[in-house]
Design an enzyme around this catalytic site. Structure first.
Site, short mmCIF file in Angstrom:
data_model
loop_
_atom_site.label_atom_id
_atom_site.label_comp_id
_atom_site.label_asym_id
_atom_site.label_seq_id
_atom_site.Cartn_x
_atom_site.Cartn_y
_atom_site.Cartn_z
CD GLU A 132 27.73 -23.40 -52.94
OE1 GLU A 132 27.12 -23.85 -52.15
OE2 GLU A 132 29.04 -24.09 -53.54
CE LYS A 161 34.31 -33.47 -64.00
NZ LYS A 161 35.11 -34.46 -62.94
CG PHE A 169 31.31 -37.35 -56.13
CD1 PHE A 169 31.28 -37.26 -54.82
CD2 PHE A 169 32.12 -36.20 -56.37
CE1 PHE A 169 30.89 -36.34 -53.96
CE2 PHE A 169 32.97 -35.41 -55.70
CZ PHE A 169 32.44 -35.08 -53.71
CD GLN A 170 31.12 -32.18 -55.16
OE1 GLN A 170 31.20 -31.93 -56.62
NE2 GLN A 170 31.02 -31.96 -53.64
CG MET A 202 6.06 -11.66 -38.55
SD MET A 202 5.08 -10.30 -38.10
CE MET A 202 6.16 -8.65 -39.40
#
Lengths: 571, 92
Positions: free
Chosen positions: A62, A174, A124-125, A483
């Site tokens: 993602e 959802k 969940f999630q 750096m």
């Protein structure tokens, strides 16, 4: 369920699912590509996408999707659209959202969410993305009623693209993407609290003109606001008419052709000495579309201490935030410049000043030592510039290679420079180059990336062949986080704590495993030859280029120092 | 100095959080806070925040950041003496 056939217009009063509304809204907004990754909570949306209408790119993480959307937005000026699922999908795009917020990139982000009845149950999630993203978005929404979805989508695009652009997130549970309602895309926006347009006041315009008449040491500082407003031509005209030299910020590179006689280079921590001294000694700084960021100003105590400050900005919150402003000009950079050009603009009386700055430019050019034993990274950037005639779209991560690209790639026009400025995000360069190439399929895109940053998002090599993205990747390989290593050398007694990466993957084999041609080089001659081959190759090409590991970026304003206190200004 | 910030905001989910987040970002502790709709069926709420802050410049920045929010309709700031509850607060 009503299925929307490809390219079949939705009839007035037709019922659609929330998911279909999302796709229809994207079509209404003339979105021509979406970057995303499916998952449980966006299955409905992906199912609606399956019917076609909008091309979709599937980066392999993602984070890749959101940086690609940023690269696309940066190059096209259009909003980048990104879809992620709930929970980990949504949290994986956080870095990109914060990056877009810092660099004012218009994004519309759609995240899935668990069922609205399960919100707050640690389902969940589930991740509370509305709260999590609140501080790093321009605005965000959670859609709890499908009837609100068209309005929210309309508002999301409006807010993302107007005023100072920024990311807007729309979180859709959802059950809302499954619910049905009549789809009516609104024509108008009703946001009484959102007034992004500001007309510059004529008194402010007059104030600028009077200030120019009085100034002996004027300088223009041009930033990304000039690019967002497409005001680069007006900027050059304004500088030419008034005879005032121009300094660019990092994100303002390309607002003025780098070979213009009034151009002094980039200002700031690794800017040119002439640019920084111009800002330091100036008696009139005309800031157009820059936000006086700390990497530009150095220690605020020393910045603009002799100068009257004009600040042109579309965002009122930026004016006076870091530097006290004498003449605030609220408005779109192009609009302000157009109004200024409509007036009788005086030529600034600054012949002595120009001569002084010319001398500084001649006496203190960017420098590095050539080396017979290793390939100097600065030379690499010069070669890339020469071979692409300064007209490629260049993307970078953050760090040494980013600064060398900014110093040695001489941009001639805007929207060619894609870099993570404000947030300074490692892992940005490759996915941003993907988005840039999607946005400009016929243009040459060169991703110049350090070895450490490349390893953060290198999985995105997987999609170059799949989507026929012919970008050229140059890994500027100094086997370290350059750096970080530089700062440890200069300020931490050479204690290289966790910044060296001697164990490197075989990048050529890695790229070959993705079906991408790759070559490894370690000297100028070979690089010249392989870069030429890469640019002549139709498909993607990766070059792993070993450069002098201990090279540092100079000149430099050290931490806590004023911009006039640069070190490494001469060999 | 105690300062009172009055905000007219959309009466919507998450707006309070959105506003308090901005105070948090500037490391400003909210000492007193009330929020409620301006009338019974209004979509607009009045949010009153009291903070202890000396620097005018920081207050100005804070107001600018609040003003930028899509959900903020208007904003006013008053010194502590003009509102009764801030006086009440000072007595404690």
């Amino acid at each position: 369920m009503i299925t929307v056939e490809k390219d079949q217009p939705v009839k007035t009063g037709q019922k659609l699912s929330g998911a279909e509304m999302v796709i229809e809204s994207l079509k209404k907004e003339q979105v021509d590509v979406v970057f995303g990754y499916p998952g449980g909570a966006v299955l409905k949306i992906y199912d609606a996408l399956y019917d076609g209408g909008i091309p979709h790119l599937l980066p392999r993480h993602e984070q890749g999707a959101i940086h690609a959307a940023e690269g696309y937005a940066r190059v096209t000026g259009k909003p980048g659209v990104c879809i992620a699922t709930s929970g980990p999908g949504a949290t994986n795009i956080i870095t990109g959202i914060a990056d877009a917020m810092m660099d004012s990139l218009p994004l519309v982000i759609i995240t899935g969410q668990v069922q609205s009845s399960a919100l707050g149950s640690d389902a969940f999630q589930e991740a509370p993305i509305l709260g999590v993203s609140m501080s790093i978005t321009k605005h965000n929404y959670q859609v709890l009623d499908v009837n609100d979805l068209p309005r929210i989508m309309k508002e999301a695009f409006h807010v993302a693209t107007t005023g100072r652009p920024g990311p807007v997130l729309v979180d859709i549970p959802k059950d809302v993407s499954a619910a049905e309602a009549v789809f009516e895309y609104p024509d108008t926006i009703d946001l009484p609290g959102y007034n992004p347009a500001h007309d510059p006041e004529s008194s402010a315009i007059q104030g600028v003109i009077e200030a120019i008449k009085e100034a002996k040491k004027p300088v223009i500082l041009s930033g990304a606001g000039v690019i967002h407003s497409e005001g680069h031509e007006e900027l050059t005209k304004f500088a030419e008419k008034t005879n005032i030299p121009v300094v660019n910020t990092l994100l303002g590179l390309g607002t003025m052709p780098a070979d213009h006689k009034l151009y002094l280079g980039m200002g700031g921590m690794h800017g040119t000495y002439a640019a920084n001294m111009a800002l330091y000694e100036s008696d009139l700084i005309i800031n157009i579309g820059a936000r006086f960021d700390d990497r530009l100003t150095g220690n605020l105590k020393h910045f603009a201490q002799f100068a009257k400050v004009v600040h042109v900005d579309i965002d009122p919150a930026e004016i006076g935030k870091n530097i006290p402003t004498d003449i605030p000009v609220l408005g779109d950079a192009k609009e302000v410049l157009t109004q200024l050009l409509d007036e009788e603009l005086p030529e600034a009386d600054c012949r002595t000043w120009r001569r002084q700055l010319d001398t500084l430019q001649n006496d203190y050019p960017l420098w590095y030592h050539q080396d017979d034993d290793s390939f100097k990274p600065q030379r690499l950037f010069e070669i890339v510039h020469e071979m692409t005639k300064g007209d490629a779209i260049v993307t970078t991560d953050v760090g040494q290679h980013q600064m060398w690209a900014a110093q040695y790639y001489k941009f001639q026009r805007p929207n060619r420079w894609v870099t993570s400025g404000g947030l300074g995000t490692m892992g940005f360069g490759l996915p941003a180059a993907i988005g840039a190439q999607v946005g400009a399929p016929k243009e040459p895109v060169v991703a110049l990336i350090g070895d450490a940053g490349f390893q953060m998002t290198m999985q995105e090599l997987a999609i170059l062949n799949e989507y026929q993205l012919p970008l050229k990747i140059v890994i500027v390989n100094n086997q370290s986080m350059g750096m970080v290593r530089q700062w440890q050398e200069l300020y931490y007694n050479e204690r290289y704590s966790e910044s060296l990466i001697p164990n490197q993957p075989d990048y050529v084999k890695l790229s070959e495993s993705f079906g991408i041609k790759g070559k490894s080089v370690n000297c100028e001659e070979d690089f010249q030859q392989v870069m030429k081959e890469a640019l002549q190759t139709d498909g993607p090409f990766l070059i792993d280029c070993s450069v002098t590991p201990e090279e540092n970026v100079y000149p430099m304003v050290g931490p806590g120092k004023g911009i006039q206190e640069m070190v490494g200004v001469k060999p | 100095m105690r300062r009172t910030v009055n905000l007219l905001v959309n009466n919507k989910l998450g707006v309070l959080n959105r506003m308090t987040n901005l105070f948090l970002r500037k490391s400003l502790n909210i000492e007193y806070l009330t929020v409620g709709p301006v009338d019974d069926d209004s979509n607009v709420s009045m949010l009153t925040v009291v903070i202890n802050l000396e620097e005018d410049q920081v207050m100005e920045e804070m107001k600018n950041q609040l003003e930028k929010q899509v959900d903020v309709i208007s904003i006013t700031e008053t010194s502590s003496k003009s509102l009764f509850f801030s006086k009440t607060y000072e007595k404690q």
